[in-house]
Motif scaffolding. Sequence first.
Motif, PDB file in Angstrom:
ATOM      1  N   GLY A 109      45.994  52.610  40.198  1.00 38.82           N
ATOM      2  CA  GLY A 109      45.413  51.964  41.363  1.00 38.82           C
ATOM      3  C   GLY A 109      44.759  50.622  41.127  1.00 38.82           C
ATOM      4  O   GLY A 109      44.231  50.020  42.069  1.00 38.82           O
ATOM      5  N   ASN A 110      44.780  50.090  39.917  1.00 38.14           N
ATOM      6  CA  ASN A 110      44.093  48.828  39.657  1.00 38.14           C
ATOM      7  C   ASN A 110      44.743  47.640  40.355  1.00 38.14           C
ATOM      8  O   ASN A 110      44.043  46.738  40.839  1.00 38.14           O
ATOM      9  CB  ASN A 110      44.018  48.563  38.146  1.00 38.14           C
ATOM     10  N   ILE A 111      46.070  47.612  40.407  1.00 35.91           N
ATOM     11  CA  ILE A 111      46.729  46.516  41.118  1.00 35.91           C
ATOM     12  C   ILE A 111      46.361  46.552  42.593  1.00 35.91           C
ATOM     13  O   ILE A 111      46.116  45.516  43.222  1.00 35.91           O
ATOM     14  CB  ILE A 111      48.256  46.586  40.931  1.00 35.91           C
ATOM     15  N   ALA A 112      46.297  47.739  43.165  1.00 37.67           N
ATOM     16  CA  ALA A 112      45.929  47.863  44.578  1.00 37.67           C
ATOM     17  C   ALA A 112      44.557  47.269  44.842  1.00 37.67           C
ATOM     18  O   ALA A 112      44.367  46.491  45.786  1.00 37.67           O
ATOM     19  CB  ALA A 112      45.962  49.332  44.994  1.00 37.67           C
ATOM     20  N   SER A 113      43.582  47.603  43.991  1.00 38.57           N
ATOM     21  CA  SER A 113      42.230  47.088  44.201  1.00 38.57           C
ATOM     22  C   SER A 113      42.152  45.598  43.928  1.00 38.57           C
ATOM     23  O   SER A 113      41.414  44.869  44.597  1.00 38.57           O
ATOM     24  CB  SER A 113      41.232  47.851  43.325  1.00 38.57           C
ATOM     25  N   LEU A 114      42.925  45.118  42.948  1.00 45.06           N
ATOM     26  CA  LEU A 114      42.925  43.689  42.648  1.00 45.06           C
ATOM     27  C   LEU A 114      43.504  42.893  43.813  1.00 45.06           C
ATOM     28  O   LEU A 114      42.968  41.855  44.206  1.00 45.06           O
ATOM     29  CB  LEU A 114      43.721  43.419  41.371  1.00 45.06           C
ATOM     30  N   LEU A 115      44.595  43.371  44.392  1.00 49.36           N
ATOM     31  CA  LEU A 115      45.212  42.688  45.521  1.00 49.36           C
ATOM     32  C   LEU A 115      44.291  42.679  46.732  1.00 49.36           C
ATOM     33  O   LEU A 115      44.280  41.724  47.513  1.00 49.36           O
ATOM     34  CB  LEU A 115      46.540  43.346  45.873  1.00 49.36           C
ATOM     35  N   ALA A 116      43.521  43.755  46.894  1.00 53.06           N
ATOM     36  CA  ALA A 116      42.572  43.811  48.007  1.00 53.06           C
ATOM     37  C   ALA A 116      41.505  42.727  47.868  1.00 53.06           C
ATOM     38  O   ALA A 116      41.018  42.174  48.867  1.00 53.06           O
ATOM     39  CB  ALA A 116      41.916  45.186  48.067  1.00 53.06           C
ATOM     40  N   ILE A 117      41.144  42.398  46.626  1.00 53.14           N
ATOM     41  CA  ILE A 117      40.136  41.372  46.373  1.00 53.14           C
ATOM     42  C   ILE A 117      40.722  39.975  46.557  1.00 53.14           C
ATOM     43  O   ILE A 117      40.136  39.117  47.213  1.00 53.14           O
ATOM     44  CB  ILE A 117      39.560  41.516  44.949  1.00 53.14           C
ATOM     45  N   ASP A 160      40.963  65.907  33.654  1.00 50.67           N
ATOM     46  CA  ASP A 160      41.097  65.870  35.108  1.00 50.67           C
ATOM     47  C   ASP A 160      41.453  64.444  35.523  1.00 50.67           C
ATOM     48  O   ASP A 160      40.584  63.558  35.500  1.00 50.67           O
ATOM     49  CB  ASP A 160      39.785  66.301  35.770  1.00 50.67           C
ATOM     50  N   PRO A 161      42.711  64.191  35.910  1.00 49.97           N
ATOM     51  CA  PRO A 161      43.099  62.819  36.290  1.00 49.97           C
ATOM     52  C   PRO A 161      42.295  62.259  37.453  1.00 49.97           C
ATOM     53  O   PRO A 161      42.147  61.031  37.566  1.00 49.97           O
ATOM     54  CB  PRO A 161      44.577  62.977  36.674  1.00 49.97           C
ATOM     55  N   SER A 162      41.767  63.133  38.309  1.00 51.47           N
ATOM     56  CA  SER A 162      40.992  62.649  39.448  1.00 51.47           C
ATOM     57  C   SER A 162      39.573  62.238  39.051  1.00 51.47           C
ATOM     58  O   SER A 162      38.896  61.523  39.788  1.00 51.47           O
ATOM     59  CB  SER A 162      40.928  63.720  40.544  1.00 51.47           C
ATOM     60  N   ASP A 163      39.126  62.686  37.874  1.00 52.09           N
ATOM     61  CA  ASP A 163      37.812  62.279  37.363  1.00 52.09           C
ATOM     62  C   ASP A 163      38.004  60.978  36.601  1.00 52.09           C
ATOM     63  O   ASP A 163      37.981  60.926  35.373  1.00 52.09           O
ATOM     64  CB  ASP A 163      37.242  63.369  36.461  1.00 52.09           C
ATOM     65  N   SER A 164      38.234  59.919  37.374  1.00 54.50           N
ATOM     66  CA  SER A 164      38.663  58.659  36.783  1.00 54.50           C
ATOM     67  C   SER A 164      37.899  57.492  37.370  1.00 54.50           C
ATOM     68  O   SER A 164      37.575  57.475  38.567  1.00 54.50           O
ATOM     69  CB  SER A 164      40.162  58.466  37.047  1.00 54.50           C
ATOM     70  N   GLN A 165      37.604  56.511  36.535  1.00 53.78           N
ATOM     71  CA  GLN A 165      37.005  55.261  36.985  1.00 53.78           C
ATOM     72  C   GLN A 165      37.999  54.140  36.709  1.00 53.78           C
ATOM     73  O   GLN A 165      38.453  53.955  35.577  1.00 53.78           O
ATOM     74  CB  GLN A 165      35.684  54.986  36.263  1.00 53.78           C
ATOM     75  N   LEU A 166      38.374  53.421  37.775  1.00 55.91           N
ATOM     76  CA  LEU A 166      39.329  52.329  37.660  1.00 55.91           C
ATOM     77  C   LEU A 166      38.603  51.010  37.440  1.00 55.91           C
ATOM     78  O   LEU A 166      37.573  50.748  38.071  1.00 55.91           O
ATOM     79  CB  LEU A 166      40.185  52.236  38.922  1.00 55.91           C
ATOM     80  N   PHE A 167      39.146  50.185  36.557  1.00 61.53           N
ATOM     81  CA  PHE A 167      38.579  48.870  36.288  1.00 61.53           C
ATOM     82  C   PHE A 167      39.676  47.817  36.398  1.00 61.53           C
ATOM     83  O   PHE A 167      40.454  47.633  35.446  1.00 61.53           O
ATOM     84  CB  PHE A 167      37.975  48.806  34.882  1.00 61.53           C
ATOM     85  N   ASN A 168      39.779  47.141  37.555  1.00 58.90           N
ATOM     86  CA  ASN A 168      40.675  45.992  37.564  1.00 58.90           C
ATOM     87  C   ASN A 168      40.002  44.852  36.815  1.00 58.90           C
ATOM     88  O   ASN A 168      38.805  44.919  36.515  1.00 58.90           O
ATOM     89  CB  ASN A 168      41.083  45.606  38.993  1.00 58.90           C
ATOM     90  N   VAL A 169      40.761  43.804  36.499  1.00 59.91           N
ATOM     91  CA  VAL A 169      40.240  42.762  35.611  1.00 59.91           C
ATOM     92  C   VAL A 169      39.100  41.961  36.235  1.00 59.91           C
ATOM     93  O   VAL A 169      38.402  41.226  35.521  1.00 59.91           O
ATOM     94  CB  VAL A 169      41.362  41.803  35.162  1.00 59.91           C
ATOM     95  N   LEU A 170      38.885  42.079  37.537  1.00 57.88           N
ATOM     96  CA  LEU A 170      37.769  41.395  38.187  1.00 57.88           C
ATOM     97  C   LEU A 170      36.567  42.302  38.391  1.00 57.88           C
ATOM     98  O   LEU A 170      35.522  41.856  38.866  1.00 57.88           O
ATOM     99  CB  LEU A 170      38.209  40.842  39.551  1.00 57.88           C
ATOM    100  N   SER A 171      36.694  43.554  38.023  1.00 56.94           N
ATOM    101  CA  SER A 171      35.620  44.511  38.269  1.00 56.94           C
ATOM    102  C   SER A 171      34.394  44.204  37.401  1.00 56.94           C
ATOM    103  O   SER A 171      34.510  43.910  36.214  1.00 56.94           O
ATOM    104  CB  SER A 171      36.097  45.934  37.969  1.00 56.94           C
ATOM    105  N   THR A 172      33.233  44.308  38.040  1.00 58.12           N
ATOM    106  CA  THR A 172      31.971  44.169  37.312  1.00 58.12           C
ATOM    107  C   THR A 172      31.214  45.489  37.280  1.00 58.12           C
ATOM    108  O   THR A 172      30.042  45.523  36.885  1.00 58.12           O
ATOM    109  CB  THR A 172      31.082  43.089  37.973  1.00 58.12           C
ATOM    110  N   ASP A 173      31.873  46.566  37.679  1.00 60.73           N
ATOM    111  CA  ASP A 173      31.221  47.875  37.712  1.00 60.73           C
ATOM    112  C   ASP A 173      30.815  48.307  36.309  1.00 60.73           C
ATOM    113  O   ASP A 173      31.559  48.109  35.337  1.00 60.73           O
ATOM    114  CB  ASP A 173      32.152  48.934  38.299  1.00 60.73           C
TER     115      ASP A 173
END
Length: 292
Positions: A16-24, A60-73
Amino acid sequence: MTSTLVILGASLMDAGNIASLLAITGEEPFADPMYAKGDHVRASDGPVLGERLVARMGGDPSDSQLFNVLSTDAARQADVHNYAHGGARSDTEPSQSFLGFNIGIGLKSQVKAMKSRADFYRAGSDVDVLLSAGGNDLLTALENLEPFERALSTRRRRDDKRLMRSISRPISRNIQRAVDQITGLVDEVVVLGAMPISATTRAQKLASKVKNASAEGVLDLLDAVSSQLQRRLSQAFADDLSVVVLDGQALWRSVDDPVLLDGLHPTSQTSGAIAELAVPIAMEQLNSFGFA
């Protein structure tokens, strides 16, 4: 056992990182062939290979934190930290435009993003890494067929070897550097070699444009490059007991009737079959790879 699995790589691992990056950025999806157009979340008809591997490891694949390259989380405790981006190559490319800047999504950029959270990983009880890269580099090499035409126009094996070396060496070096960069942050690393790129529709279409040579010859040479890349990586980490290199081509061939969903990416079922084969190999060779 594994407390956090960090995933680095391209579309086979991107949940899902590309999805979140494109949203930004508000940009269109990458034109990269390894990214499934029309599916902005994952390049699969279900869980991608990375998620299948996590499940086979007992996580657990759903216990996941996504980091796109712009994420500051800030990093938080989770089974999976996923930095993979569909379309990524083993360097910084390709790039996404954002506020006048070009933001690279490649493996080198992912490692940089991971290192920005170094304190979290150093404090982890057992942080392991799953790294899959190289497939997009091999496809990109086919975008310029002239070197293949020159190599295939002669009977000298030396020309083939020179081309193979020119493609495989930079990819191998990039992956080695990525592993070196995270040494000290993680415990164990699994490097998954590229699947057979010659089996993809994209590679076959590119190879069909060759002049004064056969498409089959181009694809055979591409397979030889992939095999050489696998050997380079295996030799590079042969003495490192904390790193395992898995042969992506061999895993693919070991699956009964593997299927490509869109001519580029394996179906989720095929990914599951690959995971069933790959994880036991990694767990057998590493001391603490896998979730309790």
